[in-house]
Motif scaffolding. Sequence first.
Motif, mmCIF file in Angstrom:
data_model
loop_
_atom_site.group_PDB
_atom_site.id
_atom_site.type_symbol
_atom_site.label_atom_id
_atom_site.label_comp_id
_atom_site.label_asym_id
_atom_site.label_seq_id
_atom_site.Cartn_x
_atom_site.Cartn_y
_atom_site.Cartn_z
ATOM 1 N N GLU A 53 6.040 -7.360 8.671
ATOM 2 C CA GLU A 53 6.704 -8.567 8.198
ATOM 3 C C GLU A 53 5.656 -9.614 7.877
ATOM 4 O O GLU A 53 4.803 -9.906 8.687
ATOM 5 N N ILE A 54 5.723 -10.125 6.697
ATOM 6 C CA ILE A 54 4.725 -11.117 6.279
ATOM 7 C C ILE A 54 5.439 -12.361 5.790
ATOM 8 O O ILE A 54 6.353 -12.298 4.993
ATOM 9 N N LEU A 55 4.998 -13.495 6.267
ATOM 10 C CA LEU A 55 5.680 -14.734 5.950
ATOM 11 C C LEU A 55 4.705 -15.726 5.365
ATOM 12 O O LEU A 55 3.658 -15.966 5.929
ATOM 13 N N PHE A 126 5.550 -6.121 -8.264
ATOM 14 C CA PHE A 126 5.064 -6.324 -6.895
ATOM 15 C C PHE A 126 5.528 -5.195 -6.006
ATOM 16 O O PHE A 126 4.750 -4.574 -5.284
ATOM 17 N N PHE A 127 6.837 -4.892 -6.081
ATOM 18 C CA PHE A 127 7.372 -3.828 -5.244
ATOM 19 C C PHE A 127 6.718 -2.493 -5.551
ATOM 20 O O PHE A 127 6.425 -1.702 -4.647
ATOM 21 N N GLN A 128 6.476 -2.217 -6.836
ATOM 22 C CA GLN A 128 5.885 -0.927 -7.171
ATOM 23 C C GLN A 128 4.484 -0.795 -6.603
ATOM 24 O O GLN A 128 4.097 0.257 -6.094
ATOM 25 N N GLU A 129 3.717 -1.871 -6.681
ATOM 26 C CA GLU A 129 2.359 -1.809 -6.137
ATOM 27 C C GLU A 129 2.386 -1.642 -4.620
ATOM 28 O O GLU A 129 1.616 -0.879 -4.042
ATOM 29 N N VAL A 130 3.290 -2.369 -3.990
ATOM 30 C CA VAL A 130 3.372 -2.249 -2.531
ATOM 31 C C VAL A 130 3.828 -0.853 -2.148
ATOM 32 O O VAL A 130 3.386 -0.284 -1.151
ATOM 33 N N HIS A 131 4.710 -0.277 -2.970
ATOM 34 C CA HIS A 131 5.162 1.088 -2.706
ATOM 35 C C HIS A 131 3.989 2.055 -2.711
ATOM 36 O O HIS A 131 3.880 2.927 -1.849
ATOM 37 N N SER A 147 6.571 3.432 12.747
ATOM 38 C CA SER A 147 5.794 2.568 13.635
ATOM 39 C C SER A 147 5.195 1.412 12.842
ATOM 40 O O SER A 147 5.188 1.421 11.615
ATOM 41 N N ARG A 148 4.700 0.437 13.560
ATOM 42 C CA ARG A 148 4.180 -0.759 12.929
ATOM 43 C C ARG A 148 2.901 -0.442 12.155
ATOM 44 O O ARG A 148 2.050 0.303 12.608
ATOM 45 N N ILE A 149 2.788 -1.034 10.972
ATOM 46 C CA ILE A 149 1.570 -0.850 10.165
ATOM 47 C C ILE A 149 0.543 -1.869 10.629
ATOM 48 O O ILE A 149 0.733 -3.077 10.499
ATOM 49 N N THR A 150 -0.562 -1.389 11.186
ATOM 50 C CA THR A 150 -1.515 -2.321 11.792
ATOM 51 C C THR A 150 -2.761 -2.531 10.946
ATOM 52 O O THR A 150 -3.640 -3.274 11.331
ATOM 53 N N SER A 151 -2.847 -1.860 9.820
ATOM 54 C CA SER A 151 -4.077 -1.958 9.035
ATOM 55 C C SER A 151 -4.253 -3.356 8.461
ATOM 56 O O SER A 151 -3.387 -3.866 7.750
ATOM 57 N N SER A 152 -5.392 -3.968 8.740
ATOM 58 C CA SER A 152 -5.615 -5.322 8.220
ATOM 59 C C SER A 152 -5.886 -5.266 6.725
ATOM 60 O O SER A 152 -5.597 -6.209 5.989
ATOM 61 N N HIS A 153 -6.433 -4.132 6.287
ATOM 62 C CA HIS A 153 -6.683 -3.959 4.859
ATOM 63 C C HIS A 153 -5.377 -3.978 4.091
ATOM 64 O O HIS A 153 -5.279 -4.573 3.011
ATOM 65 N N PHE A 154 -4.359 -3.324 4.656
ATOM 66 C CA PHE A 154 -3.034 -3.326 4.049
ATOM 67 C C PHE A 154 -2.523 -4.755 3.929
ATOM 68 O O PHE A 154 -2.020 -5.180 2.886
ATOM 69 N N ASP A 155 -2.704 -5.512 5.005
ATOM 70 C CA ASP A 155 -2.250 -6.895 5.031
ATOM 71 C C ASP A 155 -2.926 -7.698 3.912
ATOM 72 O O ASP A 155 -2.278 -8.408 3.141
ATOM 73 N N THR A 156 -4.254 -7.557 3.822
ATOM 74 C CA THR A 156 -5.000 -8.292 2.792
ATOM 75 C C THR A 156 -4.506 -7.931 1.399
ATOM 76 O O THR A 156 -4.294 -8.802 0.554
ATOM 77 N N LYS A 157 -4.302 -6.630 1.184
ATOM 78 C CA LYS A 157 -3.900 -6.205 -0.150
ATOM 79 C C LYS A 157 -2.515 -6.715 -0.510
ATOM 80 O O LYS A 157 -2.272 -7.127 -1.645
ATOM 81 N N ALA A 162 0.848 -10.406 -3.568
ATOM 82 C CA ALA A 162 1.843 -11.475 -3.585
ATOM 83 C C ALA A 162 1.338 -12.660 -4.394
ATOM 84 O O ALA A 162 2.064 -13.249 -5.195
ATOM 85 N N ARG A 163 0.065 -12.975 -4.204
ATOM 86 C CA ARG A 163 -0.500 -14.082 -4.978
ATOM 87 C C ARG A 163 -0.511 -13.754 -6.457
ATOM 88 O O ARG A 163 -0.274 -14.610 -7.300
ATOM 89 N N LYS A 164 -0.737 -12.483 -6.754
ATOM 90 C CA LYS A 164 -0.880 -12.107 -8.161
ATOM 91 C C LYS A 164 0.461 -12.100 -8.890
ATOM 92 O O LYS A 164 0.580 -12.569 -10.015
ATOM 93 N N TYR A 165 1.485 -11.540 -8.220
ATOM 94 C CA TYR A 165 2.736 -11.321 -8.940
ATOM 95 C C TYR A 165 3.809 -12.367 -8.681
ATOM 96 O O TYR A 165 4.772 -12.449 -9.420
ATOM 97 N N LEU A 166 3.668 -13.123 -7.596
ATOM 98 C CA LEU A 166 4.781 -13.993 -7.220
ATOM 99 C C LEU A 166 4.415 -15.457 -7.324
ATOM 100 O O LEU A 166 3.266 -15.817 -7.212
#
Lengths: 166, 194
Positions: A53-55, A126-131, A147-157, A162-166
């Motif tokens: 979850e990202i806010l 955005f959704f397609q890239e995240v997919h 299970s929870r996705i803990t990769s910080s790289h995933f978070d950064t990407k 989000a900045r790019k598409y939204l």
Amino acid sequence: MFYLITFLVFLYVHDNMMGFSCCNEVQAGMVLKYSCDVLFLYSLLLMECMMCEILYLEKEDQAYQHQFILHAALDVVQDLAWTTNAMSLKSVDRFNELVVSVYVTAGHTRFMLLHDTRTEDGIKSFFQEVHELYIKIFLNPLYLPGSRITSSHFDTKVRALARKYL
Amino acid sequence: MIGVGKAKQYANVLDKPLSRGRQEVSLSAFAFLFSELVQYNQTQVDNIAELERRLEDAGYAVGARVLELLCHREKGNRRETRLLGILSFIHSTVWKVLFGKVADSLEKGTEHEDEYMISEKELLVNRFISVPKDMGAFNCGAFVAGIVRGVLDNAGFPAVVTAHFVPIEGQQRPRTTILIKFAEEVLHREARLG
């Protein structure tokens, strides 16, 4: 005007009609807050697992309400997912001026986005890239689905997307 | 010169593209790996049913990932919502990617509404395996049954999937059949969707 995006990833484990609010067993619901640029971490619910979850939010007091709106939209998604072949379900629910957009993957994992009115194209890309990112995480044989996705790289990407598409 | 001709190295797996890459893996490498998998599990369990269950669980993980990846790559992000759709997806696409050919046949069971069968003359995973007499009806195809169950379960069609040997007259080696028995909710939903 505040800039708001709330983004949730759900793994659809069982097909049942129980809504989020009446799940009869909740395993250790934990909420950890890091800073006002928030990443809430939830651990598993019995029937549905939230993995990430990202806010992005300037006002924290609205955060709980936004989460509630997103979870309330889950029931609608369950029904809607079976009516169409497409993965992108576009906007599924509204609350005041806020709109919930949903993207369902083949494994019934739901990406949900809460936003005020934006262009539809940006959200779909955005959704397609995240997919794609999600598939790469999922292919890891040591990753337990749900299970929870803990990769910080995933978070950064995801934030960069989000900045790019939204 | 060192490094010339090497493929581009990515720092993190998330940066690597999801393209097809090399489609084929050495059969002998797979056969050795699978035989080791079976032997390892044999040491961990006391009876055949448990061994089959473990192989199935191993296959389940593969099935889940295969579903996500193939829907993205082969089907251009379209999901399957109907029973026949997902069965033909398994019978052709999944089999083609995993075993290099489509499955021999897909049949609907005559006795029960909820049973379907995928048949194969000789499963790839069973090719180099001989089952001793005292193990009775054990079938290493339980791994493939697990793959099918993984695909179906994650696509929203819960089912019980098992692998059986079916002897055929005139042939020395029996045919293998993957029997799929869907849960009731799947049939209800299919009926509702019309």
